[in-house]
Scaffold this motif. Structure first.
Motif, PDB file in Angstrom:
ATOM      1  N   GLU A  10      -8.090  -3.328  -6.203  1.00 20.31           N
ATOM      2  CA  GLU A  10      -8.237  -3.486  -4.885  1.00 20.31           C
ATOM      3  C   GLU A  10      -9.250  -4.892  -5.337  1.00 20.31           C
ATOM      4  O   GLU A  10     -10.403  -5.048  -4.670  1.00 20.31           O
TER       5      GLU A  10
ATOM      6  N   THR B 210       0.826  -1.168  -0.089  1.00 20.18           N
ATOM      7  CA  THR B 210       0.101  -0.143  -0.053  1.00 20.18           C
ATOM      8  C   THR B 210       0.762   1.309  -0.001  1.00 20.18           C
ATOM      9  O   THR B 210       1.833   1.275   0.778  1.00 20.18           O
TER      10      THR B 210
ATOM     11  N   ALA C 239      -9.592   1.733   1.110  1.00 22.08           N
ATOM     12  CA  ALA C 239      -8.813   1.073   0.254  1.00 22.08           C
ATOM     13  C   ALA C 239      -8.423   2.044  -1.039  1.00 22.08           C
ATOM     14  O   ALA C 239      -9.473   2.446  -1.515  1.00 22.08           O
TER      15      ALA C 239
ATOM     16  N   GLN D  31      -5.002  -2.958   4.225  1.00 21.10           N
ATOM     17  CA  GLN D  31      -5.425  -1.691   3.333  1.00 21.10           C
ATOM     18  C   GLN D  31      -5.694  -0.449   4.285  1.00 21.10           C
ATOM     19  O   GLN D  31      -5.442   0.713   4.084  1.00 21.10           O
TER      20      GLN D  31
END
Length: 733
Positions: free
Chosen positions: A368, A247, A528, A549
């Motif tokens: 995602e 991330t 996300a 996330q």
């Protein structure tokens, strides 16, 4: 006598005396449908479907109905789709092509009201008016008679193949009708730029970005390395790819870079467009805005919501224009929701299926991808596999927490498929100390929300994510009672424009050079892809991928003096949505109890989590694959829902009644441009909410499937629509 001198397809448009001749309409629709189906080899079928789709308009009763419409006389709509389908059915049976009648007759039969089940179609086509057929045959004999040539497909492929032909017919029919009624709108469509032509524009933008950040180190260096590896991997042959980076690793830009460069490296594929599908409307807002800054407004289509367009055979101009407002994805770059993409792929209604043929020869970036519902995973992956194998589609599975589709025995659809990593050996980036920007804390137990509120209220900048909207509301109330300032809330009950403004305010508060207190209390909608950078994030324990996330919103840029703090907490009333979400939460508890917090940086743990989840969940819970094999289109559409049925509600009061002004513009002139303008002021709510008396009193239907919200709307504490606290899924169309 020429058939064009006898029969009409549509009335003259307002201010004109020119009728739309039936012969011309049939030939133009046939040509368009054939062109739309060329990428997957169905030109012959599509031409016949287009040529025969409106043969039922030869009916004298229909011609009289059109005359009444043109003169403003009241009249009852005369169905015509079935008669064209009957002609196709009988002609194919007599020409020894009986086995392909569904591919031609069923799209014709459903081109106004939607695809029906194979068994029902067979019954409806077996009973017909012989006198009307005698009028249709001589007219049809005067039309061009192409040579019938068809490709062979397996039974397993037929369901999507027929749906694609249906899509091509609907779009061709709508476009030629639009050309007659709204020639100015039709001329604005034209031929779009190919995505390969966008690569130089994107590359120039990327070079400027890299030059401006040339002296930076840390996270931006990692992002640059990931970007370069994506460009290098674009040379690989088309198929299914996995983009797995931590991330904050810049995968949104890098995924687009890969897709654009992939179109350049493979001109033989004739890629038509890039479709970026995201799970949350908040990310769609953000991503589409970023792409528009690079490419401008004209080349980027943002498609979040779609009103329930009234289907049917009504030929009055106002009804036709409402149907024409539906999107057909005729842009080189589409930014949409996963709900819009997948529920369209399993839908049976014309307005939803219209766009599907434009998915052929595209690159689909599923951003995602871990948010796809496990209970629908088998049919979802089956369709994706079919798109790759038979429609020239390349798929990019993009997320930090990859679902391990090819590493589990529980998913048949992706067995034997090669999923290639765009970034080789991605685990090296997860273990890089630069990307370990967050310190995961052991699970913290709180007896109740009161004690948690005391703790959160003392932190200057913090984001707290709950599993349910009710828990988020309760925490917001507790903080406000403690006179905590700058408390914000984000959920799907806010219209897009309101959500956009809140995110901009939050980002200003988070400015490292001039920080201000900020307490964001949210549902999963923020965890996300949303570009936020908090020093501290609290996350109620939930599915493991959601936790990772959420951590991506903590010290995202790696520019803070200390590592961010990621606190996973539990409390007595920590409820969760039922089904796969609750199963994922339980699996996460087990994994986190036997692993150290730092293991959340290990992609192997994500793979283990998803293998447990796929083992514990029925991956075709609604038996959709069986109904697909039976060509039962209504039942498939009914069962394939990423979220429960929703309706579109216009927030008329927000921003000094701007929503109402845009609504009136849309109602006065219904087309896709006015509909797009309306979208930032809409919210989707579940259909069953309308059955509640207190909610029913807050809405009024202004057109089929479109409502005005006349209840309370909170833009002070940012709760949006008031009175709805039940928790729908956090994906919205």
């Amino acid at each position: 006598m020429s058939p064009s001198e006898q029969f009409n397809a549509h009335t003259p448009r307002k201010g004109s005396k020119e009728w739309h001749r039936l012969e011309s309409h049939l030939i133009e629709v046939a040509k368009l449908a054939a062109r739309f189906c060329r990428p997957f080899g169905a030109t012959g079928l599509a031409y016949l479907v287009g040529l025969w789709h409106d043969l039922g308009k030869v009916n004298p009763a229909f011609q009289e109905y059109l005359k009444n419409c043109a003169t403003g006389k009241p009249g009852i709509s005369v169905p015509h789709a079935r008669d064209g389908a009957i002609y196709a059915y009988l002609r194919l049976v007599k020409s020894s092509k009986a086995d392909i009648w569904p591919e031609i007759a069923m799209p014709i039969l459903g081109h106004h009201n939607g695809l029906i089940a194979l068994g029902e179609a067979s019954l409806r086509l077996s009973d017909y008016d012989k006198n009307l057929l005698k009028k249709i045959i001589p007219f049809a004999d005067l039309l061009p008679s192409p040579k019938m040539s068809f490709i062979s497909i397996s039974d397993a492929q037929k369901e999507l193949y027929l749906r694609m032909i249906f899509s091509a017919l609907v779009d061709a029919d709508y476009l030629d009708t639009e050309k007659h009624f709204a020639p100015r709108n039709a001329s604005a469509r034209g031929e779009w730029t190919r995505p390969s032509d966008l690569w130089p524009v994107f590359r120039a933008n990327q070079l400027r970005l890299m030059w401006n950040n040339r002296n930076e180190s840390g996270v931006n260096l990692i992002r640059r390395q990931i970007y370069n590896e994506c460009i290098h991997s674009a040379k690989l042959s088309p198929g299914v790819f996995r983009l797995m980076v931590p991330t904050g690793g810049g995968k949104t830009r890098s995924a687009l870079a890969f897709a654009l460069r992939h179109t350049v490296e493979h001109p033989e594929q004739h890629f038509q467009r890039i479709i970026v599908a995201l799970p949350y409307t908040s990310i769609v807002d953000q991503t589409a805005s970023e792409y528009r800054r690079i490419f401008g407004d004209r080349l980027v289509l943002e498609h979040q919501s779609q009103a329930n367009v009234p289907e049917g055979e009504n030929q009055e101009e106002f009804a036709l224009k409402e149907r024409l407002a539906s999107e057909n994805w005729d842009h080189p770059l589409i930014v949409t929701t996963t709900v819009q993409l997948f529920e369209s792929l399993f839908n049976n209604k014309p307005s939803h299926c219209r766009k599907l043929h434009n998915i052929a020869r595209s690159i689909i970036i599923l951003d995602e991808v871990q948010t796809l519902p496990p209970e629908l995973m088998e049919p979802t992956l089956n369709v994706l596999r079919d798109l790759v194998d038979n429609y020239g589609v390349t798929i990019v599975l993009s997320t930090a927490t990859q679902p391990a589709f090819d590493q589990t025995p529980y998913l048949r659809a992706f067995q034997g498929i090669s999923i290639r990593d765009i970034v080789p050996r991605p685990e090296r980036f997860f273990q890089d100390e630069i990307m370990k920007r967050v310190e995961y804390m052991p699970i913290r137990w709180n007896q109740d929300l009161d004690s948690l509120a005391d703790e959160i209220g003392k932190i200057d900048q913090v984001m707290v994510i709950f599993n349910t909207r009710k828990a988020a509301f309760d925490m917001q109330d507790l903080l406000l009672k403690r006179n905590v300032k700058d408390v914000y809330h984000l959920s799907t009950l806010l219209c897009g424009e309101h959500r956009r403004r809140i995110l901009n305010e939050i980002k200003r508060h988070l400015d490292i050079e001039a920080p201000h207190p900020i307490h964001l209390i949210s549902t999963q909608v923020v965890e996300a892809g949303v570009d936020l950078d908090f020093p501290v994030v609290y996350r109620a324990i939930g599915p493991l991928d959601r936790i990772v996330q959420a951590a991506g919103r903590c010290n995202r840029e790696g520019q803070r003096k200390e590592k961010g703090k990621m606190i996973i907490f539990d409390f007595v009333d920590n409820k969760a949505p039922p089904g796969a979400y609750k199963t994922g939460l339980d699996d996460s508890k087990i994994l986190l109890e036997r692993n150290e917090p730092d293991s959340l940086y290990d992609p192997a743990l994500y793979s283990e989590f998803f293998q447990c989840l796929f083992r514990d969940v029925d991956l075709d819970k609604r038996n959709i694959q069986s109904y697909r094999r039976d060509l039962n289109y209504p039942e498939v559409a009914k069962r394939y829902k990423l979220i429960e049925n929703t309706v579109l509600v216009v927030v008329s009061s927000y921003n000094d009644n701007e929503g109402e002004r845009r609504l009136q513009t849309y109602l006065h002139e219904s087309n896709r441009e006015t509909f797009r303008e309306l979208m930032p002021y809409t919210v989707n709510i579940r259909y069953d909410e309308l059955k509640r008396e207190e909610i029913a009193e807050c809405v009024e239907e202004v057109s089929p499937g479109l409502y005005r919200w006349i209840g309370g709307y909170d833009d002070k504490t940012h709760r949006g629509l008031l009175g709805i606290v039940r928790d729908p899924a956090d994906l919205i169309t």
